[in-house]
Design an enzyme around this catalytic site. Structure first.
Site, PDB file in Angstrom:
ATOM      1  N   TYR A 148      35.504  44.442  42.160  1.00 10.15           N
ATOM      2  CA  TYR A 148      35.066  43.485  43.238  1.00 10.15           C
ATOM      3  C   TYR A 148      34.127  44.101  44.263  1.00 10.15           C
ATOM      4  CZ  TYR A 148      38.111  39.766  41.180  1.00 10.15           C
ATOM      5  OH  TYR A 148      38.393  38.874  40.600  1.00 10.15           O
ATOM      6  N   PHE A 179      37.900  38.295  52.970  1.00  7.43           N
ATOM      7  CA  PHE A 179      38.965  38.541  52.092  1.00  7.43           C
ATOM      8  C   PHE A 179      39.374  39.655  51.144  1.00  7.43           C
ATOM      9  CE2 PHE A 179      35.822  35.828  50.266  1.00  7.43           C
ATOM     10  CZ  PHE A 179      35.647  36.392  48.789  1.00  7.43           C
ATOM     11  N   LYS A 191      45.331  36.892  35.976  1.00  2.20           N
ATOM     12  CA  LYS A 191      45.531  37.892  37.284  1.00  2.20           C
ATOM     13  C   LYS A 191      47.099  37.907  37.568  1.00  2.20           C
ATOM     14  CE  LYS A 191      41.042  36.480  39.580  1.00  2.20           C
ATOM     15  NZ  LYS A 191      40.489  35.821  40.727  1.00  2.20           N
ATOM     16  N   ASN A 249      44.272  32.338  42.028  1.00  5.70           N
ATOM     17  CA  ASN A 249      43.766  31.399  41.114  1.00  5.70           C
ATOM     18  C   ASN A 249      43.774  31.622  39.647  1.00  5.70           C
ATOM     19  OD1 ASN A 249      41.707  33.295  41.400  1.00  5.70           O
ATOM     20  ND2 ASN A 249      40.241  32.021  41.974  1.00  5.70           N
ATOM     21  N   GLU A 286      31.315  44.365  32.957  1.00 11.07           N
ATOM     22  CA  GLU A 286      32.798  44.427  33.171  1.00 11.07           C
ATOM     23  C   GLU A 286      33.458  44.794  31.861  1.00 11.07           C
ATOM     24  OE1 GLU A 286      32.264  40.766  36.497  1.00 11.07           O
ATOM     25  OE2 GLU A 286      33.493  40.459  34.607  1.00 11.07           O
ATOM     26  N   HIS A 321      40.000  35.458  36.112  1.00  6.95           N
ATOM     27  CA  HIS A 321      38.769  35.918  36.592  1.00  6.95           C
ATOM     28  C   HIS A 321      38.150  35.469  35.124  1.00  6.95           C
ATOM     29  CE1 HIS A 321      35.219  38.254  37.288  1.00  6.95           C
ATOM     30  NE2 HIS A 321      35.415  38.912  36.113  1.00  6.95           N
TER      31      HIS A 321
END
Ligand code: ATP
Ligand code: MG
Length: 140
Positions: A51, A59, A11, A114, A128, A117
């Site tokens: 997402y 969020f 990310k 974080n 995905e 993913h």
């Protein structure tokens, strides 16, 4: 032995800090093979669609803006029980709660930033992977 493939993203917080190599080392050291990988800048539409399961969460807007803020590395990891194994290598969503030695414990900044993913099921992994790669780009 169940050989699986899973989808992974390094990310923006991690590409920004030049952590691609250190994160890839974690996958390779723990038996996952990188069978496809590319660096790209996600569009807002791509991030929103990727997402979409979280679109009602408070969020969501922040998550989309973060995912488009810097380039990402999208990748396909292959190995025994790759979906679960990758979730173990990544650690818990919140870096503060992630086990020692995991990617998120070592490199994650906070629950939003974080670092990685990983697909949460074999079914989502297939969806995905197909979202970002053609079959010809997967070289096992
Ligand atoms: P990912 O889907 O990115 O692998 P995950 O499966 O561990 O992460 P999810 O619950 O699917 O966690 O959340 C998707 C992403 O949304 C998280 O990785 C994180 O970046 C962000 N996120 C989740 N919860 C929060 C929160 N409370 N505040 C801010 N961002 C969050
Ligand atoms: Mg998730």
């Amino acid at each position: 032995m169940t050989i699986q493939r899973t989808f992974s993203i390094i990310k923006p917080d991690a590409t920004k800090r030049n952590l691609t190599g250190k994160i890839n080392a974690k996958f390779e050291e723990q038996g996952l093979r990188i069978v496809a990988q590319k660096r790209l800048r996600m569009s807002r539409l791509q991030a929103q669609a990727f997402y979409a399961v979280h679109k009602e969460r408070p969020f969501f807007g922040e998550l989309v803006e973060y995912m488009v803020s810097e380039p990402v590395i999208v990748q396909v990891l292959e190995g025994e029980n790759a979906v679960l194994k990758n979730r173990e290598i990544m650690g818990a969503t919140d870096p503060k709660k992630a086990d020692k030695g995991t990617i998120r414990a070592e490199f994650g900044i906070d629950i939003g930033n974080n670092s990685v993913h990983g697909s949460d099921s074999e079914e989502n992994a297939a969806i995905e992977i197909a979202y970002f790669f053609s079959g010809l780009e997967l070289v096992g």
